[in-house]
Design a protein around this motif. Structure first.
Motif, PDB file in Angstrom:
ATOM      1  N   VAL A 198      -5.138 -15.050 -11.918  1.00 14.22           N
ATOM      2  CA  VAL A 198      -6.099 -16.119 -11.648  1.00 14.22           C
ATOM      3  C   VAL A 198      -7.463 -15.723 -12.207  1.00 14.22           C
ATOM      4  N   SER A 199      -8.306 -16.720 -12.405  1.00 15.08           N
ATOM      5  CA  SER A 199      -9.603 -16.461 -13.048  1.00 15.08           C
ATOM      6  C   SER A 199     -10.605 -15.812 -12.108  1.00 15.08           C
ATOM      7  N   ARG A 200     -10.388 -15.984 -10.817  1.00 20.27           N
ATOM      8  CA  ARG A 200     -11.331 -15.412  -9.861  1.00 20.27           C
ATOM      9  C   ARG A 200     -10.554 -14.869  -8.672  1.00 20.27           C
ATOM     10  N   TYR A 201     -10.833 -13.630  -8.343  1.00 21.33           N
ATOM     11  CA  TYR A 201     -10.155 -13.005  -7.207  1.00 21.33           C
ATOM     12  C   TYR A 201     -11.066 -11.969  -6.571  1.00 21.33           C
ATOM     13  N   CYS A 202     -10.693 -11.563  -5.401  1.00 22.34           N
ATOM     14  CA  CYS A 202     -11.322 -10.426  -4.753  1.00 22.34           C
ATOM     15  C   CYS A 202     -10.225  -9.605  -4.093  1.00 22.34           C
ATOM     16  N   MET A 203     -10.282  -8.326  -4.303  1.00 26.49           N
ATOM     17  CA  MET A 203      -9.349  -7.392  -3.657  1.00 26.49           C
ATOM     18  C   MET A 203     -10.144  -6.512  -2.711  1.00 26.49           C
ATOM     19  N   GLY A 204      -9.572  -6.240  -1.573  1.00 30.89           N
ATOM     20  CA  GLY A 204     -10.302  -5.450  -0.600  1.00 30.89           C
ATOM     21  C   GLY A 204      -9.445  -4.471   0.154  1.00 30.89           C
ATOM     22  N   TRP A 205     -10.114  -3.475   0.699  1.00 30.86           N
ATOM     23  CA  TRP A 205      -9.504  -2.528   1.629  1.00 30.86           C
ATOM     24  C   TRP A 205     -10.137  -2.736   2.999  1.00 30.86           C
ATOM     25  N   PHE A 206      -9.278  -2.804   3.997  1.00 28.44           N
ATOM     26  CA  PHE A 206      -9.691  -2.939   5.377  1.00 28.44           C
ATOM     27  C   PHE A 206      -9.075  -1.803   6.169  1.00 28.44           C
ATOM     28  N   GLU A 249       0.823  -1.202   0.000  1.00 28.22           N
ATOM     29  CA  GLU A 249       0.000   0.000   0.000  1.00 28.22           C
ATOM     30  C   GLU A 249       0.859   1.253   0.000  1.00 28.22           C
ATOM     31  N   SER A 250       0.260   2.334  -0.474  1.00 33.28           N
ATOM     32  CA  SER A 250       0.895   3.654  -0.399  1.00 33.28           C
ATOM     33  C   SER A 250      -0.203   4.701  -0.457  1.00 33.28           C
ATOM     34  N   GLY A 251       0.170   5.920  -0.145  1.00 33.67           N
ATOM     35  CA  GLY A 251      -0.765   7.021  -0.277  1.00 33.67           C
ATOM     36  C   GLY A 251      -1.342   7.547   1.016  1.00 33.67           C
ATOM     37  N   GLY A 252      -1.030   6.882   2.133  1.00 37.01           N
ATOM     38  CA  GLY A 252      -1.545   7.370   3.399  1.00 37.01           C
ATOM     39  C   GLY A 252      -0.864   8.662   3.807  1.00 37.01           C
ATOM     40  N   GLY A 253      -1.414   9.293   4.819  1.00 28.58           N
ATOM     41  CA  GLY A 253      -0.846  10.534   5.317  1.00 28.58           C
ATOM     42  C   GLY A 253      -1.890  11.339   6.049  1.00 28.58           C
ATOM     43  N   SER A 254      -1.435  12.381   6.697  1.00 26.37           N
ATOM     44  CA  SER A 254      -2.333  13.228   7.482  1.00 26.37           C
ATOM     45  C   SER A 254      -3.230  14.055   6.574  1.00 26.37           C
ATOM     46  N   LEU A 292      -8.129  11.803  -0.053  1.00 32.24           N
ATOM     47  CA  LEU A 292      -6.877  11.070  -0.151  1.00 32.24           C
ATOM     48  C   LEU A 292      -7.124   9.868  -1.044  1.00 32.24           C
ATOM     49  N   ARG A 293      -6.122   9.477  -1.803  1.00 32.96           N
ATOM     50  CA  ARG A 293      -6.249   8.267  -2.602  1.00 32.96           C
ATOM     51  C   ARG A 293      -5.184   7.270  -2.190  1.00 32.96           C
ATOM     52  N   ILE A 298     -13.800   2.309  -4.444  1.00 31.24           N
ATOM     53  CA  ILE A 298     -12.749   1.357  -4.800  1.00 31.24           C
ATOM     54  C   ILE A 298     -12.690   1.229  -6.317  1.00 31.24           C
ATOM     55  N   SER A 299     -11.498   1.101  -6.825  1.00 30.08           N
ATOM     56  CA  SER A 299     -11.331   0.907  -8.263  1.00 30.08           C
ATOM     57  C   SER A 299     -10.031   0.160  -8.504  1.00 30.08           C
ATOM     58  N   GLU A 300      -9.855  -0.301  -9.744  1.00 31.53           N
ATOM     59  CA  GLU A 300      -8.596  -0.945 -10.082  1.00 31.53           C
ATOM     60  C   GLU A 300      -8.121  -0.441 -11.434  1.00 31.53           C
ATOM     61  N   ASP A 301      -6.839  -0.602 -11.646  1.00 29.37           N
ATOM     62  CA  ASP A 301      -6.232  -0.187 -12.900  1.00 29.37           C
ATOM     63  C   ASP A 301      -6.408  -1.315 -13.907  1.00 29.37           C
ATOM     64  N   ASN A 302      -6.945  -0.991 -15.078  1.00 25.57           N
ATOM     65  CA  ASN A 302      -7.189  -2.024 -16.088  1.00 25.57           C
ATOM     66  C   ASN A 302      -5.906  -2.614 -16.650  1.00 25.57           C
ATOM     67  N   ASP A 303      -4.832  -1.846 -16.591  1.00 28.87           N
ATOM     68  CA  ASP A 303      -3.589  -2.283 -17.231  1.00 28.87           C
ATOM     69  C   ASP A 303      -2.541  -2.798 -16.244  1.00 28.87           C
ATOM     70  N   LYS A 304      -2.777  -2.569 -14.962  1.00 27.33           N
ATOM     71  CA  LYS A 304      -1.791  -2.980 -13.971  1.00 27.33           C
ATOM     72  C   LYS A 304      -2.481  -3.785 -12.872  1.00 27.33           C
ATOM     73  N   ASP A 305      -1.695  -4.490 -12.113  1.00 27.74           N
ATOM     74  CA  ASP A 305      -2.242  -5.183 -10.937  1.00 27.74           C
ATOM     75  C   ASP A 305      -2.273  -4.208  -9.770  1.00 27.74           C
ATOM     76  N   ALA A 306      -3.136  -3.225  -9.875  1.00 28.38           N
ATOM     77  CA  ALA A 306      -3.187  -2.160  -8.890  1.00 28.38           C
ATOM     78  C   ALA A 306      -4.625  -1.858  -8.511  1.00 28.38           C
ATOM     79  N   LEU A 307      -4.785  -1.521  -7.265  1.00 30.05           N
ATOM     80  CA  LEU A 307      -6.083  -1.232  -6.667  1.00 30.05           C
ATOM     81  C   LEU A 307      -6.009   0.129  -6.004  1.00 30.05           C
ATOM     82  N   TYR A 308      -7.129   0.827  -5.980  1.00 32.51           N
ATOM     83  CA  TYR A 308      -7.155   2.155  -5.390  1.00 32.51           C
ATOM     84  C   TYR A 308      -8.343   2.296  -4.447  1.00 32.51           C
ATOM     85  N   LEU A 309      -8.214   3.235  -3.531  1.00 35.13           N
ATOM     86  CA  LEU A 309      -9.329   3.637  -2.686  1.00 35.13           C
ATOM     87  C   LEU A 309      -9.340   5.154  -2.652  1.00 35.13           C
ATOM     88  N   GLN A 310     -10.286   5.743  -3.341  1.00 38.15           N
ATOM     89  CA  GLN A 310     -10.451   7.189  -3.315  1.00 38.15           C
ATOM     90  C   GLN A 310     -11.317   7.542  -2.123  1.00 38.15           C
TER      91      GLN A 310
END
Length: 122
Positions: free
Chosen positions: A30-38, A6-11, A18-19, A70-82
């Motif tokens: 893999v054919s099936r996955y779930c990504m989450g923010w906790f 993870e990255s992007g945290g801060g005051s 913040l994103r 929550i969103s993900e990058d279509n071209d990278k293995d990356a997840l975001y939380l706006q």
């Protein structure tokens, strides 16, 4: 196996935005996955904030609905939380996690990042 980072945290002040980003190389292999923010704050249980699965279904906790996305990058293995309209009660360590070949069940998340801190000041 994947290792989320993870990255992007801060005051941030109340009402601010913040994103958070999460890079987890290989999770889309893999054919099936779930990504989450906790998140976890002192004295509280870990809370699942948002999730996104391999067919694009998204879920957000009631506490953040309409403010976080929550969103993900279509071209990278990356997840975001706006995160927008942040409140002091959003202050927590935020974690990115992954389930491979599974579903978005909180207890099934296997791969965890180290977390990124988000303190929200009043």
């Amino acid at each position: 196996q994947v290792q989320p980072v993870e990255s992007g945290g801060g005051s941030v002040q109340t009402g601010g935005s913040l994103r958070l980003s999460c890079v987890a190389p290989g999770y889309k292999a893999v054919s099936r996955y779930c990504m989450g923010w906790f998140r976890r704050s002192p004295g509280k249980e870990r809370e699942m904030v948002a999730s996104l699965d391999s067919i694009g279904r998204r879920w957000h906790a009631n506490s953040v609905k309409g403010r976080f996305a929550i969103s993900e990058d279509n071209d990278k293995d990356a997840l975001y939380l706006q995160m927008s309209l942040l409140k002091p009660e959003d202050s927590a360590m935020y974690y990115c996690a992954a389930v491979l070949l599974g579903f978005c069940v909180s207890s099934d998340f296997t791969y965890w990042g180290q977390g990124t801190q988000v303190p929200v000041s009043a």
